[in-house]
Design an enzyme around this catalytic site. Structure first.
Site, short mmCIF file in Angstrom:
data_model
loop_
_atom_site.label_atom_id
_atom_site.label_comp_id
_atom_site.label_asym_id
_atom_site.label_seq_id
_atom_site.Cartn_x
_atom_site.Cartn_y
_atom_site.Cartn_z
CB CYS A 2 -0.90 0.11 1.16
SG CYS A 2 -2.01 -1.49 1.03
N GLY A 28 -0.18 0.33 -5.00
CA GLY A 28 -1.51 -0.31 -4.71
C GLY A 28 -2.43 0.35 -5.63
CG ASN A 102 3.11 0.10 3.44
OD1 ASN A 102 4.08 0.79 3.21
ND2 ASN A 102 2.51 -0.87 2.95
N GLY A 103 1.54 -2.00 5.78
CA GLY A 103 2.10 -3.22 6.36
C GLY A 103 0.95 -4.01 6.86
CB CYS A 237 10.71 -4.60 3.51
SG CYS A 237 10.18 -5.62 1.92
CE1 TYR A 243 7.45 -5.98 -9.28
CE2 TYR A 243 6.54 -5.58 -7.04
CZ TYR A 243 6.42 -5.61 -8.43
OH TYR A 243 5.11 -5.45 -9.07
CG ASP A 347 12.07 -7.31 -9.82
OD1 ASP A 347 11.39 -7.47 -10.84
OD2 ASP A 347 11.59 -7.62 -8.56
CB CYS A 434 12.72 -8.12 6.86
SG CYS A 434 11.67 -9.50 6.90
P1 AMP Z 1 6.69 -14.78 -12.17
O1 AMP Z 1 7.65 -14.98 -13.24
O2 AMP Z 1 5.17 -15.01 -12.75
O3 AMP Z 1 7.07 -15.01 -10.95
O4 AMP Z 1 6.48 -12.88 -12.33
C1 AMP Z 1 7.71 -12.25 -12.02
C2 AMP Z 1 7.53 -10.71 -12.05
O5 AMP Z 1 6.56 -10.26 -11.10
C3 AMP Z 1 8.84 -9.97 -11.94
O6 AMP Z 1 8.68 -9.41 -13.16
C4 AMP Z 1 8.71 -9.15 -10.74
O7 AMP Z 1 8.97 -7.90 -10.95
C5 AMP Z 1 6.96 -9.09 -10.43
N1 AMP Z 1 6.76 -9.04 -9.06
C6 AMP Z 1 7.65 -9.58 -8.16
N2 AMP Z 1 7.07 -9.43 -6.85
C7 AMP Z 1 5.86 -9.00 -7.08
C8 AMP Z 1 4.66 -8.69 -6.30
N3 AMP Z 1 4.74 -8.85 -5.01
N4 AMP Z 1 3.75 -7.93 -6.88
C9 AMP Z 1 3.68 -7.84 -8.16
N5 AMP Z 1 4.85 -8.15 -8.98
C10 AMP Z 1 5.96 -8.79 -8.53
#
Ligand code: AMP
Length: 454
Positions: A2, A28, A102-103, A237, A243, A347, A434
């Protein structure tokens, strides 16, 4: 996941909060809300939509006053429904309060059960609402003290902005999981999740709230700080750097873009490869891919082009929409990829579904070989502290070895950044972060209902 923002002692505060939330939209996309005060009453508007689609300009004019708080939501506690939109608000015995969070509170199920048994009625399924109930029960004499006392009873991640008609309260949990940043704007004060929101309105960065700090600002702008009981360490975090945060923000004492680029450089040292071109998965993989390309001396190029009118695919709560989203969002630059040996950098890998589709697209464009490099370690555990991650069953890193993931993604080689390597390039000491999603070692105990959702 968030974003929160507040403006205090500022003409047309709601306008500034609106703009601040615009900059925090990446945190969000399910709902958006602002509550303002003119010192006499609250004005509020909440909607299940993006900030840009939320209000008619006349609506903002109705959100009167020199104080406002706002929130953009991606659900990590409670479903994505209207009654869970934030900021939430309540009438306590000595006045109205509005709160944005947020959290995630990791003892929320226990507290909710106790309060239910005592006859409390909840308006939402948000963990945030517990704070109001704990404040309502407190015997402390001032609202500020009741807020403080309620925070000694909750555990987990919270960056909070709370407002009455005549004071603004800000709080960050003792571990400091999520960022909360203070700024100055004209004669007033702003606070929010990330500095990119300050840049948009031209506010000046002052400092991050300390972990465990509770700040109170009165109507004259007088600010006081109190501190919650200390814990053994901080737990920023690390996924904010990997990301979540926007690259142009400054969080946990450093610029996010530089941190990501440094992760990419380190990734190249750990997993070098001979190839023709380094291609980022836009936008999340861009800074790390630049770092990788610089370190390996392989040219960087955009082999995938993003349609900016589609939001983050993963952020959609429904798996069917997510599957569909990849092709809508990304297109191929065939001239860059055809007959090339490609290093594709992202990432993180969560479920592996998006990455697998992207690799399929690169092969379809005629790439001779595809090497995937990931600028964080394998995600093996869910986050209980405010990032949306799926259950362990759905996390590819929890269920497959690196070699099995390589086979599933259909890449010629796969390399993840090591945990050690990731932490070594960040500004704070290694034990200040974390890393629960990469290690399963969480800084504090989590209620069993959250670790084993039914
Ligand atoms: P996947 O290959 O389906 O695991 O998706 C990987 C992608 O999801 C990467 O491009 C990440 O940047 C993105 N990603 C990682 N964590 C999250 C998150 N919590 N919410 C949304 N996207 C994420």
């Amino acid at each position: 996941m968030c974003g929160i923002f507040s403006a205090w002692g500022i003409e047309d505060a709601s306008n500034h909060v609106y703009l601040g939330l615009y900059a925090l939209q990446h945190r969000g996309q399910e709902s958006f809300g602002i509550v303002s005060t003119d010192g006499e009453q609250f004005y509020m508007k909440k909607k299940m939509c993006l900030v840009a689609d939320a209000f008619h300009p006349t609506t903002l004019k109705m959100l009167r006053g020199r104080g406002a708080i706002g929130h953009v939501r991606y659900s990590t506690s409670g479903p994505s429904v209207m009654r869970n939109m934030q900021p939430i608000h309540a009438q306590l015995h000595d006045g109205e309060v509005a709160l944005a969070h947020n959290g995630n509170l990791v003892n929320a199920p226990t507290l909710r059960r106790q309060l239910h048994q005592e006859g409390m009625i909840f308006q939402s399924s948000l963990d945030t609402e517990l704070i109001f109930h704990l404040m309502a029960r407190s015997q402390a004499t001032s609202l500020k003290e009741r807020f403080f006392e309620s925070l000694t009873q909750v555990r987990g991640a919270y960056s909070l902005v709370m407002m009455t008609h005549n004071q603004l309260l800000l709080a960050r949990d003792p571990y400091g999981y999520r960022p909360l940043i203070l700024g100055e704007y004209r004669d007033g004060l702003v606070a929010g999740s990330e500095t990119c929101a300050f840049d948009l309105i031209g506010a000046k960065f002052v400092r991050e709230l300390e972990p465990g700090e509770v700040v109170c600002v009165d109507q004259q702008g007088k600010t006081t700080s109190d501190f919650l009981p200390r814990v053994a360490r901080q737990a920023y975090c690390v996924f904010e750097h990997v990301y979540l945060a926007r690259p142009d923000s400054h969080v946990f004492g450093e610029n996010v873009y530089s941190a990501r680029k440094a992760m990419g450089r380190r990734l190249a040292q750990e997993h070098p490869v001979t190839a023709d071109v380094v291609v980022p998965v836009p936008d999340s993989g861009v800074p790390a891919a630049l770092g990788y390309s610089e370190e390996c001396k392989i040219p960087f190029d955009f082999g995938l082009i993003r349609n900016h009118y589609v939001h983050r695919t993963f952020i959609e709560p429904d798996q069917r929409i997510r599957n569909f989203g990849v092709r809508v969002k990304l297109n191929l630059q065939r001239t860059i990829l055809k007959n090339k040996s490609v290093v594709v950098v992202d990432d993180s890998i969560v479920r592996g579904t998006t990455s697998r589709k992207i690799i399929g697209m690169l092969r379809e464009a005629g790439a001779r070989s595809v090497h995937m490099r990931v600028s964080s370690p394998a995600i093996t555990h869910p986050c209980h502290f405010g990032i949306d991650t799926p259950t362990r069953q759905e996390l590819i890193g929890a269920n497959k070895s690196v070699e099995e993931i390589r086979g599933y993604l259909n890449v010629d080689s796969l390399g993840y950044l090591s945990q050690e390597g990731m932490l070594s390039v960040l500004a704070q000491t290694k034990d200040s972060y974390c890393v629960g999603c990469f290690s399963g070692r969480y800084p504090e105990a989590v209620d069993v209902e959250l670790t084993n959702p039914s």
